[in-house]
Write an enzyme that holds these catalytic residues in place. Structure first.
Site, PDB file in Angstrom:
ATOM      1  N   LYS A  48       0.846  -1.205   0.000  1.00 36.63           N
ATOM      2  CA  LYS A  48       0.000   0.000   0.000  1.00 36.63           C
ATOM      3  C   LYS A  48       0.877   1.249   0.000  1.00 36.63           C
ATOM      4  O   LYS A  48       2.090   1.155   0.183  1.00 36.63           O
ATOM      5  CB  LYS A  48      -0.973  -0.041   1.179  1.00 36.63           C
ATOM      6  N   ARG A 144      -9.349  -0.347  15.331  1.00 35.98           N
ATOM      7  CA  ARG A 144      -9.745   0.397  14.130  1.00 35.98           C
ATOM      8  C   ARG A 144     -10.800  -0.425  13.400  1.00 35.98           C
ATOM      9  O   ARG A 144     -11.960  -0.407  13.753  1.00 35.98           O
ATOM     10  CB  ARG A 144      -8.550   0.605  13.173  1.00 35.98           C
ATOM     11  N   TYR A 271      14.614  30.632   3.742  1.00 39.08           N
ATOM     12  CA  TYR A 271      13.519  31.321   4.443  1.00 39.08           C
ATOM     13  C   TYR A 271      13.821  31.463   5.926  1.00 39.08           C
ATOM     14  O   TYR A 271      14.339  30.529   6.553  1.00 39.08           O
ATOM     15  CB  TYR A 271      12.228  30.501   4.313  1.00 39.08           C
ATOM     16  N   MET A 319       9.822  24.275  -0.437  1.00 41.41           N
ATOM     17  CA  MET A 319       8.922  23.349  -1.141  1.00 41.41           C
ATOM     18  C   MET A 319       9.674  22.470  -2.150  1.00 41.41           C
ATOM     19  O   MET A 319       9.464  21.261  -2.220  1.00 41.41           O
ATOM     20  CB  MET A 319       7.820  24.129  -1.863  1.00 41.41           C
TER      21      MET A 319
HETATM   22  C1  LIG Z   1      -3.511  -4.290   8.184  1.00 43.58           C
HETATM   23  C2  LIG Z   1      -2.035  -4.207   7.970  1.00 43.58           C
HETATM   24  N1  LIG Z   1      -1.338  -5.346   7.799  1.00 43.58           N
HETATM   25  C3  LIG Z   1      -0.003  -5.334   7.598  1.00 43.58           C
HETATM   26  C4  LIG Z   1       0.699  -4.142   7.562  1.00 43.58           C
HETATM   27  C5  LIG Z   1       2.195  -4.172   7.349  1.00 43.58           C
HETATM   28  O1  LIG Z   1       2.838  -3.713   8.497  1.00 43.58           O
HETATM   29  P1  LIG Z   1       4.451  -3.582   8.563  1.00 43.58           P
HETATM   30  O2  LIG Z   1       4.821  -2.584   7.532  1.00 43.58           O
HETATM   31  O3  LIG Z   1       4.699  -3.090   9.941  1.00 43.58           O
HETATM   32  O4  LIG Z   1       5.017  -4.922   8.303  1.00 43.58           O
HETATM   33  C6  LIG Z   1       0.020  -2.944   7.762  1.00 43.58           C
HETATM   34  C7  LIG Z   1       0.773  -1.686   7.747  1.00 43.58           C
HETATM   35  O5  LIG Z   1       0.412  -0.631   8.104  1.00 43.58           O
HETATM   36  C8  LIG Z   1      -1.384  -2.975   7.965  1.00 43.58           C
HETATM   37  O6  LIG Z   1      -2.082  -1.864   8.154  1.00 43.58           O
END
Ligand SMILES: Cc1ncc(COP(=O)(O)O)c(C=O)c1O
Length: 379
Positions: A48, A144, A271, A319
């Protein structure tokens, strides 16, 4: 108003002199190391946030070719990016999905995490026409997403109805990096309890996974069939166990010197004039700023690597630019490459060390790397 489709980023080989160099072979080797520690369990490689800034499609393809069971993303769009990039392995959308998005997910063969009880009835209606594989997320203590253990009993009938589509059950540790494993072990017990409850109701998913990178490094995988590492795949870690495993950071951030000038003592830079040259020196300007993901609070705190040495980032990071101080005798010229993020974990400009300086985690620095940065991939 009609939704506008944005043009993709226009790139030119002679464009900005800032690039992330990603060594894909290191990512493949990191996967192999993790699998060894994980006793050969299957891996959902977490890609992700543009593969933690490394580039989702090239990293996704690399992991799939290196034997990852599948890839995990946070949203439908991230899943579609991989599919459209030619990735054909299973893709798990971790963040749940609105039921309106289910047909698109089904058409692309995505696997979806079920993240709340309210989804069960909606999915039951849609799945016969728009089948997807489901992973039931349990909130074992992260607070969550996921069904709470207290909600599970009331959901069993609906889950039994969805059982043909339920491939996996998952949870997520809140404290896998904590040397005190008390809470993590409590989460595990909650997970086991929920799995037993599901089994009693006749629901037997083939996959179970609760562990991220640190859970793997800290041996918290228990009976899991799969794990979901992210950070460790990129060779980044905050644990000594990770360094001992020989994880190799895969991303270097390199900027070519755009301008270099000699300034007299007393010159102020940037700046707010937060840096005053204590003596005559050279100031190199690099075309990398906070819009690229180089944190503004590294001004007067960060260092960059050049010619085997490190030199301080001086003045505020703006920036699009940052400035580096070098002594008069340093041989530096426009076009020379400077390393902003190093692949050597022990260097003061590794992502881990810079994260420590900033009081944050390497995840935040890696994920912040903007898509406008060119990425060069080494197979
Ligand atoms: C649901 C879930 N699984 C796995 C991971 C992977 O975690 P890591 O990068 O600490 O191995 C994340 C990362 O944020 C996550 O949100």
């Amino acid at each position: 108003m009609n939704e506008q489709h944005l043009e993709p980023l226009i790139r030119h080989p002679e464009g900005r002199a800032l690039r992330a160099e990603v060594d894909l072979a290191r990512i493949g080797r990191n996967l192999a190391r993790i699998r060894t520690v994980a006793g050969g369990r299957e891996v959902w490689g977490v890609v992700k946030a543009n593969a933690y800034g490394h580039g989702a499609v090239p990293v996704g393809r690399t992991l799939a070719a290196a034997g990852a069971h599948g890839l995990a993303v946070s949203s439908l769009e991230e899943g579609l990016e991989l599919r459209h990039g030619g990735v054909s392995c299973p893709i798990l959308v971790l963040g749940g999905l609105r039921s309106e998005a289910l047909p698109a997910a089904s058409a692309e063969g995505l696997t979806i995490a079920v993240v709340g009880p309210e989804q069960l009835a909606e999915y039951a209606q849609l799945l016969p026409r728009h089948p997807v594989r489901l992973h039931l997320k349990l909130d074992t203590g992260m607070g969550r997403f996921g069904l709470l253990p207290s909600e599970l009993g009331d959901c069993l009938a609906a889950l039994r109805h969805l059982a043909p589509w339920i491939e996996g059950v998952m949870g997520h540790f809140a404290t896998a990096d904590d040397p005190d494993q008390g809470f993590a072990l409590r989460q595990r017990r909650v997970f086991e309890g929920c799995l037993a409850q599901l089994a009693e109701a006749g629901i037997h998913p083939t996959q179970r996974h609760h562990g991220n990178s640190d859970a793997c490094l800290r041996n918290l995988l228990d009976q899991d069939t799969h794990l979901r590492p992210g950070l460790a795949l990129y060779g980044l870690t905050t644990l000594t166990e990770g360094r001992q495993l020989g994880l190799e950071p895969a991303l270097a951030l390199v900027a070519e010197v755009a301008r270099v000038k000699v300034v007299p003592a007393g010159t102020t830079v940037g700046y707010g004039r937060t840096f005053v040259a204590p003596q005559s020196m050279q100031i190199a300007t690099l075309a990398c700023g906070y819009a690229d993901g180089y944190r503004r609070d590294l001004g007067n705190r960060g260092v960059v690597g050049f010619d085997g040495q490190t030199f301080p980032v001086v003045g505020r990071v703006s920036m699009d630019y940052l400035t580096v101080a070098l002594p008069l005798d340093a041989r530096v010229a426009p076009g020379d490459p400077m390393t902003l993020f190093s692949v050597d974990p022990s260097s003061p400009h590794s992502l881990e060390r810079l994260a420590q300086v900033l009081g944050t985690i390497p995840y935040e620095l890696a994920c912040a790397l903007h898509r406008r940065i060119s990425r060069r991939y080494f197979p």
